[in-house]
Design an enzyme around this catalytic site. Structure first.
Site, PDB file in Angstrom:
ATOM      1  CE  LYS A   1      -2.365  10.932   2.979  1.00 41.32           C
ATOM      2  NZ  LYS A   1      -3.012  10.048   1.984  1.00 41.32           N
TER       3      LYS A   1
ATOM      4  CG  HIS B   1      -1.986  -1.006   1.172  1.00 41.51           C
ATOM      5  ND1 HIS B   1      -3.231  -0.797   0.625  1.00 41.51           N
ATOM      6  CD2 HIS B   1      -1.973  -2.277   1.598  1.00 41.51           C
ATOM      7  CE1 HIS B   1      -3.943  -1.909   0.730  1.00 41.51           C
ATOM      8  NE2 HIS B   1      -3.195  -2.820   1.317  1.00 41.51           N
TER       9      HIS B   1
ATOM     10  CE  LYS C   1     -13.804   6.298   0.995  1.00 39.49           C
ATOM     11  NZ  LYS C   1     -12.901   6.425   2.151  1.00 39.49           N
TER      12      LYS C   1
ATOM     13  CB  THR D   1      -9.986   4.998  -1.146  1.00 33.63           C
ATOM     14  OG1 THR D   1      -9.420   5.338   0.120  1.00 33.63           O
ATOM     15  CG2 THR D   1      -9.345   3.730  -1.662  1.00 33.63           C
TER      16      THR D   1
ATOM     17  CE  LYS E   1      -6.331  14.214   0.141  1.00 29.96           C
ATOM     18  NZ  LYS E   1      -6.490  12.944  -0.557  1.00 29.96           N
ATOM     19  NE  ARG E   2      -3.760  10.486  10.038  1.00 28.80           N
ATOM     20  CZ  ARG E   2      -3.449   9.611  10.981  1.00 28.80           C
ATOM     21  NH1 ARG E   2      -4.294   8.631  11.260  1.00 28.80           N
ATOM     22  NH2 ARG E   2      -2.339   9.706  11.657  1.00 28.80           N
TER      23      ARG E   2
HETATM   24  C1  26Q Z   1       4.663   0.514   9.071  1.00 29.05           C
HETATM   25  C2  26Q Z   1       5.563  -0.166   9.860  1.00 29.05           C
HETATM   26  C3  26Q Z   1       5.263  -0.563  11.114  1.00 29.05           C
HETATM   27  C4  26Q Z   1       4.025  -0.289  11.568  1.00 29.05           C
HETATM   28  C5  26Q Z   1       3.099   0.375  10.789  1.00 29.05           C
HETATM   29  C6  26Q Z   1       3.415   0.801   9.548  1.00 29.05           C
HETATM   30  C7  26Q Z   1       2.389   1.455   8.695  1.00 29.05           C
HETATM   31  C8  26Q Z   1       1.130   1.810   9.185  1.00 29.05           C
HETATM   32  C9  26Q Z   1       0.152   2.339   8.365  1.00 29.05           C
HETATM   33  C10 26Q Z   1       2.609   1.634   7.349  1.00 29.05           C
HETATM   34  C11 26Q Z   1       1.639   2.162   6.543  1.00 29.05           C
HETATM   35  C12 26Q Z   1       0.389   2.505   7.032  1.00 29.05           C
HETATM   36  C13 26Q Z   1      -0.694   3.017   6.189  1.00 29.05           C
HETATM   37  C14 26Q Z   1      -0.682   2.978   4.885  1.00 29.05           C
HETATM   38  C15 26Q Z   1      -1.811   3.462   4.101  1.00 29.05           C
HETATM   39  O1  26Q Z   1      -2.846   3.834   4.618  1.00 29.05           O
HETATM   40  N1  26Q Z   1      -1.676   3.458   2.779  1.00 29.05           N
HETATM   41  C16 26Q Z   1      -2.746   3.895   1.923  1.00 29.05           C
HETATM   42  O2  26Q Z   1      -3.453   2.742   1.487  1.00 29.05           O
HETATM   43  C17 26Q Z   1      -4.595   3.103   0.733  1.00 29.05           C
HETATM   44  C18 26Q Z   1      -5.357   1.843   0.419  1.00 29.05           C
HETATM   45  O3  26Q Z   1      -4.651   1.076  -0.504  1.00 29.05           O
HETATM   46  C19 26Q Z   1      -4.185   3.859  -0.507  1.00 29.05           C
HETATM   47  O4  26Q Z   1      -5.328   4.280  -1.180  1.00 29.05           O
HETATM   48  C20 26Q Z   1      -3.337   5.075  -0.124  1.00 29.05           C
HETATM   49  O5  26Q Z   1      -2.843   5.702  -1.300  1.00 29.05           O
HETATM   50  C21 26Q Z   1      -2.192   4.656   0.754  1.00 29.05           C
HETATM   51  O6  26Q Z   1      -1.485   5.790   1.216  1.00 29.05           O
END
Ligand code: 26Q
Length: 808
Positions: free
Chosen positions: A553, A358, A659, A655, A547-548
């Site tokens: 972003k 992701h 929406k 995503t 969004k976050r």
């Molecule tokens: C990494 C290492 C250890 C612990 C946690 C993490 C971690 C936590 C959350 C790494 C990544 C995330 C979140 C990623 C995320 O939300 N990615 C998003 O995924 C969406 C669904 O596929 C995409 O639409 C977004 O573009 C993408 O940013």
């Protein structure tokens, strides 16, 4: 099994009966919260009836099952969507009316489970809805966090985090499944013995945590299927030590309990960012191990111990690398508990586990110190080392050179770290990206060497959103207009929304579409009044970035542009523009300093504008507090323009963009993630595209020649806006407050905010003009809804199933 009817009269009776039995109240003197619980448990009764029937059928099911593992499921509230999926909207509406209840008031009493940060978690929730609605047998598996993502308050112009105690008043939708409680082991050491000439590995002196599952039903739309979302809670296996307790050592007696339960205590609030906290690693192993133990138990119940059948009977899908320990854990169970050899166990794993990536941002790639892994999970660590040894040997063979530098890049363990993404790519049978562009970047860049090694593993499946939540429940006005125009087949086959396309040219349809958008703006304005004591004028253009908060972003691009507009208004007494309200919704990770500074900046700009009666006529900035699923459901249907500004190549898919589009907002975006595909669907006339393309961005990174200072020197409007960050315009008492933002932009600008500013600003000029042309704008908006059908997660899930899972 007698079935209960759920017609209008029995629903009314049930609600009143529950109020009487649970609360000793009549409807007239019950609180909103009590009414919510009475309604929700009525709906739950209805789902339970279906669940029982579905499980009965499921007992004899001999086909394949999907386990979808994710450390986040951002489900949002359930009540309204459950009523919709049961096809009971009308009866409940009538029952509510006759009882004198207000639909929205009841729904808003439901605590929102915030068991996710953003895109990744929300995607998992959309997938659960589509899996059930397509009648595919699947179980979602995660952690039952006692505290979800923090609630955001804005105090003194900045974000303040408040704990989210979502379980405080109980959760109507969950049922504990005590028959599946199991143990997860941490620490200790591995004893090696030989038994009948075979090596045997046994973990000794370990620490036990009990995993208790709670299941939430996921009812499909208009079908019999009721899948489960299984949430694991951690607890101590030891009961309270009464001797210690009696001797007055209360806290010592309690400590064991508390230490165990911290594992499922709280969701980490970092989105797209890695932090190597040991507790987090514990969380990942905890729910992964519990899930696999259950999956194997279920497999044995259905098929006995012929484990070579396993890949045919289950897929373990891991949502990013976080549940990646499923790989060594499944090997451990097969070898140490079921007695299989390495070759068999490894073959099974490599045909059972599938992985979705992701993010390509290096700061989000999961890596764990080997020492931490070894300490916490000694047996798992041994297996990882052996996996690594074999992977490296295969690679050396392939490259015909044991010293090829690519091997260290591709290794599972290297430089004292366990590299989770490499583990997942090496050991799963499928690796996919979440948009076409993202899939290409994985192949060409992130996993390029692995792609050359095993090209057939790689694919791209574009994300989607459930149109049931993101159109049918959140936008009833538009839903009705669509159905009145093209019938209701689109609800099952969202691609049929295409049939709306010609309605662009129908003046009556456009007028109705416009009226609905305006009503949605009023609804949002009312919500804002309730929540923040603010209103917005529905005649303004609603320009939304929700969004976050993350530098990539580029909320900053938006903020700087607003400053430029403000200056134009203030400098030129004859300047006019389309009145616009810029609405931001964004949580920042509590430890992400620059992100929090950006929130301060946005709020300061908002206050600056509000001080000027003239600026206020054209410009407003609203920072919506605590952006979550529920506020998205009110905000998105009210939006005219959807801001999708990520630096090209950084947003895997997005995503939110889908929406907004589905609800008739036009996208202002870069050619990034799924924006590219939105552009392909609607065509260049129905979207505003600006900025550098992904290939140009990566060229610039490689060349290292980018100079933001050069742009600063050549763009006077931008220079002025930047200077205002630090010259006291925003913070007269403390001009240096946001100097780090200023410095980052001027001397580094890693995300090319200044570089793309000119192009962004030009595209915004076109929006300003086009919005005045009502016919043109409405045609664009309608085209967006009409072309949004492919972005239903039903399409996404069908593709996963055809390409990866092969479920019946
Ligand atoms: C990494 C290492 C250890 C612990 C946690 C993490 C971690 C936590 C959350 C790494 C990544 C995330 C979140 C990623 C995320 O939300 N990615 C998003 O995924 C969406 C669904 O596929 C995409 O639409 C977004 O573009 C993408 O940013």
């Amino acid at each position: 099994m007698p079935t209960t009817q759920f017609d209008k009269e029995s629903i009314k009776k049930s609600i009143q009966g529950k109020l009487q039995r649970y609360n000793g109240r009549t409807l007239a003197d019950a609180t909103d919260q009590q009414i919510y619980y009475a309604v929700a448990s009525t709906v739950r009764d209805q789902i339970m009836q279906k669940w029982v029937a579905y499980r009965e059928k499921d007992k004899s099911y001999q086909g394949k099952r999907l386990y979808y593992l994710s450390v986040e499921f951002l489900t949002g509230r359930s009540l309204h969507c459950n009523i919709l999926n049961l096809c009971s909207q009308e009866v409940y509406q009538q029952a509510f009316e006759e009882l004198g209840l207000d639909w929205r008031r009841v729904f808003k009493e439901e605590p929102e489970p915030g068991l996710g940060n953003g895109g990744l978690g929300r995607l998992a929730a959309c997938f659960m809805d589509s899996l059930a609605s397509l009648s595919l047998p699947a179980m979602g598996c995660t952690i039952r966090y006692e505290y979800g993502l923090f609630r955001q308050r804005i105090l003194g112009g900045q974000q303040v985090e408040v704990p989210d105690n979502w379980l405080e008043n109980g959760n109507v939708w969950e049922v504990p499944a005590m028959e599946d409680v199991c143990e997860v082991h941490f620490g200790g050491y591995v004893e090696e013995t030989t038994e009948n000439g075979r090596m045997k590995f046994t973990l000794k002196d370990y620490h036990t945590i009990e995993a208790v599952p709670y299941d939430m039903p996921v009812a499909g739309y208009d079908c019999e299927t009721v899948n489960s979302l299984r949430m694991w809670r951690a607890r101590s296996p030891k009961t309270l030590d009464l001797a210690t307790f009696s001797s007055g050592q209360y806290s010592k007696a309690m400590r064991e309990q508390e230490l165990a339960s911290v594992i499922s205590k709280v969701l980490y609030p970092e989105d797209n960012h890695y932090e190597g906290k040991e507790l987090r690693l514990k969380q990942h192993y905890f729910f992964t191990s519990a899930t696999l133990q259950y999956a194997i138990k279920d497999f044995k119940r259905r098929f006995g111990t012929n484990f070579m059948l396993l890949p045919e009977k289950m897929t373990v899908h891991i949502n990013d690398t976080h549940p990646g320990l499923a790989i060594p854990e499944l090997m451990r169970i097969l070898m140490d508990e079921e007695g299989l050899g390495w070759e068999e166990a490894s073959w099974i794993v490599q045909h059972t586990v599938a992985y979705t990536n992701h993010t390509v941002m290096s700061e989000a790639l999961e890596r764990w110190p080997e020492a931490m892994m070894k300490n916490l999970l000694p047996r798992i660590y041994m297996i990882l080392q052996e996996i690594n040894r074999r992977v490296c040997a295969r690679l050396a063979d392939h490259f015909q050179n044991g010293a090829d530098p690519r091997i260290a890049q591709m290794a599972v363990t290297a430089y004292d770290m366990v590299h989770m993404a490499n583990l997942c790519v090496a050991m799963s049978y499928s690796v996919n990206g979440v948009s076409q562009l993202h899939g290409d970047i994985l192949k060409e860049d992130t996993f390029h060497d692995y792609y050359e090694f095993t090209p057939s593993k790689f694919s791209a499946i574009t994300n989607g959103i459930t149109h049931r939540r993101w159109l049918m429940t959140c936008n009833p006005g538009l839903t009705k207009l669509i159905t009145d125009s093209i019938g209701d087949k689109w609800k099952r086959e969202p691609q049929l929304l295409k049939e709306l396309f010609p309605f662009q040219n129908d003046a009556a349809f456009r007028a109705e579409f416009e009226k609905i958008k305006r009503q949605n703006k009023e609804v949002f304005s009312n919500l804002l009044m309730q929540r923040q004591k603010m209103t917005v004028d529905p005649d303004f253009l609603f320009d939304v970035q929700a969004k976050r908060l993350h530098e990539y972003k580029r909320q900053l691009l938006n903020a700087l542009h607003i400053m430029v507009l403000y200056n134009r208004i203030m400098d030129d007494p004859n300047f006019t523009m389309t009145p616009r309200v810029f609405i931001f919704g964004a949580k920042a990770s509590p430890g992400y300093y620059i992100a929090k500074q950006i929130i301060k900046l946005i709020i300061a700009i908002s206050k600056l504008i509000d001080k000027s009666p003239r600026a206020k006529k054209y410009l407003r900035v609203i920072f919506l507090e605590n952006y979550d699923v529920s506020s998205a459901e009110a905000l998105i249907p009210a939006a005219d323009l959807s801001e999708q500004l990520s630096t090209a190549g950084k947003e895997a898919s997005g995503t939110g963009n889908m929406k907004f589009m589905m609800n008739g907002a036009v996208t202002m975006g870069t050619m990034d993630g799924a924006n590219v595909e939105i552009h392909d669907q609607v065509g260049p006339d129905n979207i505003y595209i600006f900025g550098m393309r992904a290939d140009t961005v990566s060229d610039l990174y490689r060349e290292g020649t980018y100079s933001p200072m050069h742009i600063y020197e050549n763009n006077a409007e931008l220079r002025r806006a930047l200077t205002q960050i630090i010259d006291g315009t925003l913070f007269p008492d403390n001009p240096a407050l946001l100097q780090d933002i200023y410095h980052n932009l001027l001397f580094n600008d890693h995300y090319f905010v200044l570089k793309d500013f000119g192009s962004y600003s030009m595209a915004q000029r076109r929006v300003d003009a086009d919005y005045q042309n009502r016919e043109k704008w409405l045609k664009m908006a309608i085209a967006n809804t009409a072309c949004s059908g492919v972005f239903s997660s039903d399409r996404t899930i069908s593709e996963y199933n055809e390409m990866i899972w092969h479920l019946k």
